[in-house]
Design an enzyme around this catalytic site. Sequence first.
Site, PDB file in Angstrom:
ATOM      1  CB  ILE A  18      -0.937  -0.053   0.986  1.00 25.89           C
ATOM      2  CG1 ILE A  18      -2.057  -1.489   1.515  1.00 25.89           C
ATOM      3  CG2 ILE A  18      -1.896   1.198   1.252  1.00 25.89           C
ATOM      4  CD1 ILE A  18      -2.542  -1.777   2.160  1.00 25.89           C
ATOM      5  CG  ASP A  63      12.539   0.844  12.579  1.00 22.08           C
ATOM      6  OD1 ASP A  63      11.823   0.939  12.717  1.00 22.08           O
ATOM      7  OD2 ASP A  63      13.680   0.010  13.231  1.00 22.08           O
ATOM      8  CG  ASN A  90       1.919   2.433   4.555  1.00 23.25           C
ATOM      9  OD1 ASN A  90       0.820   1.525   4.061  1.00 23.25           O
ATOM     10  ND2 ASN A  90       2.637   1.550   3.533  1.00 23.25           N
ATOM     11  CE1 TYR A 156      -2.161  -5.050  10.976  1.00 20.94           C
ATOM     12  CE2 TYR A 156      -4.290  -5.633  11.104  1.00 20.94           C
ATOM     13  CZ  TYR A 156      -2.987  -4.725  10.937  1.00 20.94           C
ATOM     14  OH  TYR A 156      -3.664  -4.057   9.462  1.00 20.94           O
ATOM     15  CB  ILE A 189      -4.821  -4.173   0.365  1.00 24.10           C
ATOM     16  CG1 ILE A 189      -6.108  -3.745   0.886  1.00 24.10           C
ATOM     17  CG2 ILE A 189      -4.266  -3.978  -1.048  1.00 24.10           C
ATOM     18  CD1 ILE A 189      -7.572  -3.124   0.266  1.00 24.10           C
ATOM     19  CD  GLN A 256     -19.958  -8.998   5.162  1.00 22.61           C
ATOM     20  OE1 GLN A 256     -20.574 -10.561   4.656  1.00 22.61           O
ATOM     21  NE2 GLN A 256     -19.076  -8.921   4.635  1.00 22.61           N
TER      22      GLN A 256
HETATM   23  N1  LIG Z   1      -2.843  -5.035   3.725  1.00 18.83           N
HETATM   24  C1  LIG Z   1      -4.345  -5.380   3.881  1.00 18.83           C
HETATM   25  O1  LIG Z   1      -4.612  -6.226   3.586  1.00 18.83           O
HETATM   26  C2  LIG Z   1      -4.033  -4.089   5.387  1.00 18.83           C
HETATM   27  C3  LIG Z   1      -5.441  -3.790   5.097  1.00 18.83           C
HETATM   28  C4  LIG Z   1      -5.569  -3.178   6.446  1.00 18.83           C
HETATM   29  C5  LIG Z   1      -4.439  -2.480   7.013  1.00 18.83           C
HETATM   30  N2  LIG Z   1      -3.445  -2.536   6.392  1.00 18.83           N
HETATM   31  C6  LIG Z   1      -2.145  -1.725   6.664  1.00 18.83           C
HETATM   32  O2  LIG Z   1      -1.839  -1.010   6.187  1.00 18.83           O
HETATM   33  C7  LIG Z   1      -0.622  -0.685   5.808  1.00 18.83           C
HETATM   34  C8  LIG Z   1       0.377  -1.450   5.097  1.00 18.83           C
HETATM   35  O3  LIG Z   1       0.112  -2.756   4.977  1.00 18.83           O
HETATM   36  P1  LIG Z   1       0.560  -3.216   3.771  1.00 18.83           P
HETATM   37  O4  LIG Z   1       0.188  -4.240   3.407  1.00 18.83           O
HETATM   38  O5  LIG Z   1       1.208  -2.846   2.371  1.00 18.83           O
HETATM   39  O6  LIG Z   1       2.381  -3.721   4.153  1.00 18.83           O
HETATM   40  P2  LIG Z   1       3.935  -4.563   3.153  1.00 18.83           P
HETATM   41  O7  LIG Z   1       4.195  -5.939   4.753  1.00 18.83           O
HETATM   42  O8  LIG Z   1       3.191  -5.346   2.241  1.00 18.83           O
HETATM   43  O9  LIG Z   1       4.111  -3.359   3.670  1.00 18.83           O
HETATM   44  C9  LIG Z   1       5.367  -2.320   4.615  1.00 18.83           C
HETATM   45  C10 LIG Z   1       5.989  -1.824   4.137  1.00 18.83           C
HETATM   46  O10 LIG Z   1       6.285  -1.422   6.174  1.00 18.83           O
HETATM   47  C11 LIG Z   1       8.111  -1.748   6.172  1.00 18.83           C
HETATM   48  N3  LIG Z   1       8.150  -1.655   7.222  1.00 18.83           N
HETATM   49  C12 LIG Z   1       8.312  -2.347   8.483  1.00 18.83           C
HETATM   50  N4  LIG Z   1       8.357  -2.492   9.842  1.00 18.83           N
HETATM   51  C13 LIG Z   1       8.599  -0.705   9.104  1.00 18.83           C
HETATM   52  C14 LIG Z   1       9.858  -0.206  10.300  1.00 18.83           C
HETATM   53  N5  LIG Z   1       9.574  -0.315  11.525  1.00 18.83           N
HETATM   54  N6  LIG Z   1       9.994   1.217   9.665  1.00 18.83           N
HETATM   55  C15 LIG Z   1       9.806   1.838   8.715  1.00 18.83           C
HETATM   56  N7  LIG Z   1       9.059   1.314   7.416  1.00 18.83           N
HETATM   57  C16 LIG Z   1       9.339  -0.658   7.748  1.00 18.83           C
HETATM   58  C17 LIG Z   1       8.072  -2.396   5.405  1.00 18.83           C
HETATM   59  O11 LIG Z   1       9.316  -3.114   5.143  1.00 18.83           O
HETATM   60  C18 LIG Z   1       7.366  -2.864   4.122  1.00 18.83           C
HETATM   61  O12 LIG Z   1       7.976  -1.903   3.238  1.00 18.83           O
HETATM   62  C19 LIG Z   1       0.078  -1.676   6.990  1.00 18.83           C
HETATM   63  O13 LIG Z   1      -0.157   0.001   8.352  1.00 18.83           O
HETATM   64  C20 LIG Z   1      -0.717  -2.365   7.494  1.00 18.83           C
HETATM   65  O14 LIG Z   1      -1.219  -2.713   9.216  1.00 18.83           O
HETATM   66  C21 LIG Z   1      -3.207  -3.271   4.881  1.00 18.83           C
END
Ligand SMILES: NC(=O)c1ccc[n+]([C@@H]2O[C@H](COP(=O)([O-])OP(=O)(O)OC[C@H]3O[C@@H](n4cnc5c(N)ncnc54)[C@H](O)[C@@H]3O)[C@@H](O)[C@H]2O)c1
Length: 256
Positions: A18, A63, A90, A156, A189, A256
């Site tokens: 995302i 980080d 994000n 989470y 996603i 839902q």
């Molecule tokens: N994918 C989903 O279904 C979904 C649904 C709801 C919410 N989200 C939220 O959206 C956000 C992105 O999710 P995603 O699915 O793209 O995740 P992903 O794991 O595909 O990507 C996450 C990114 O964050 C980076 N990251 C992790 N820890 C880090 C840190 N300590 N410092 C800096 N960067 C760091 C990772 O290296 C990676 O590039 C997250 O907060 C997740 O909780 C995702």
Amino acid sequence: MNRVSGKAAVVTGGALGIGRASAIRLAEEGAVVAVLDIDDNAGKAVAAEIKSVGGQADYWHVDVTDEEAIRQCYDEVAERFGGLHVLVNNAGIAGVNKPTDEVTREEWEALFNINVTGVFLCTKHAIGHMRKAGSGSIVNLSSIYGLIGAADLPPYHASKGAVRLMSKNDALFYATENIRVNSIHPAYIWTPLVEDLGKQHPDGVEAFRKLLDEKHPIGHVGEPDDIAWGVVYLASDESKFVTGSELVIDGGYTAQ
Ligand SMILES: NC(=O)c1ccc[n+]([C@@H]2O[C@H](COP(=O)([O-])OP(=O)(O)OC[C@H]3O[C@@H](n4cnc5c(N)ncnc54)[C@H](O)[C@@H]3O)[C@@H](O)[C@H]2O)c1
């Protein structure tokens, strides 16, 4: 094409999923984008991809649990990009998937450090820059699991509930300064995070994806751009009257 032109945007966790899609769409719509991540190769590749099509972006190794790195990065972003106007909080991890009574304190705190303290630190240090700019937009990635429960991933879910209310609090603190704060609540996603959950499923990734597809009234999981366009909207002045709100992008999951 120019929905966010003139704005400098920081996207944490911008290397994959995302965050990557958000960085690319923000740049396409005219923002100068700072991609922050700990995955240097993937992060640099996103910045290079944006530049290869004429956009403006740079990569920083940050980080989100490292306060000094955040502060230093923001100063460099503001100096190089002429300010800091948009923050997309994000970066996040899924953490352990087991019942609450089996989660260790270390596992709980490790996730909260990134998903909650990371949002706090990245927000804290952005405010001064946004104040200086006279406005700002902070977009926090919560989840449908910041709105409803499910019998999995306890740390989470708790973290995403926290992010939902942090967004509202900060929206109220900074509303009069024209700094808006909103949360986005995606359902599933298809990103590396979700694919990794699939790899832990006994029937494999494809069976897991099919199971997820069926949970969404619209018939399938979402793709990163489904969320990235929400990010662009909240980052842009199109949403100038929107603060403290929850943008649910979930294929009907929570209807839902
Ligand atoms: N994918 C989903 O279904 C979904 C649904 C709801 C919410 N989200 C939220 O959206 C956000 C992105 O999710 P995603 O699915 O793209 O995740 P992903 O794991 O595909 O990507 C996450 C990114 O964050 C980076 N990251 C992790 N820890 C880090 C840190 N300590 N410092 C800096 N960067 C760091 C990772 O290296 C990676 O590039 C997250 O907060 C997740 O909780 C995702």
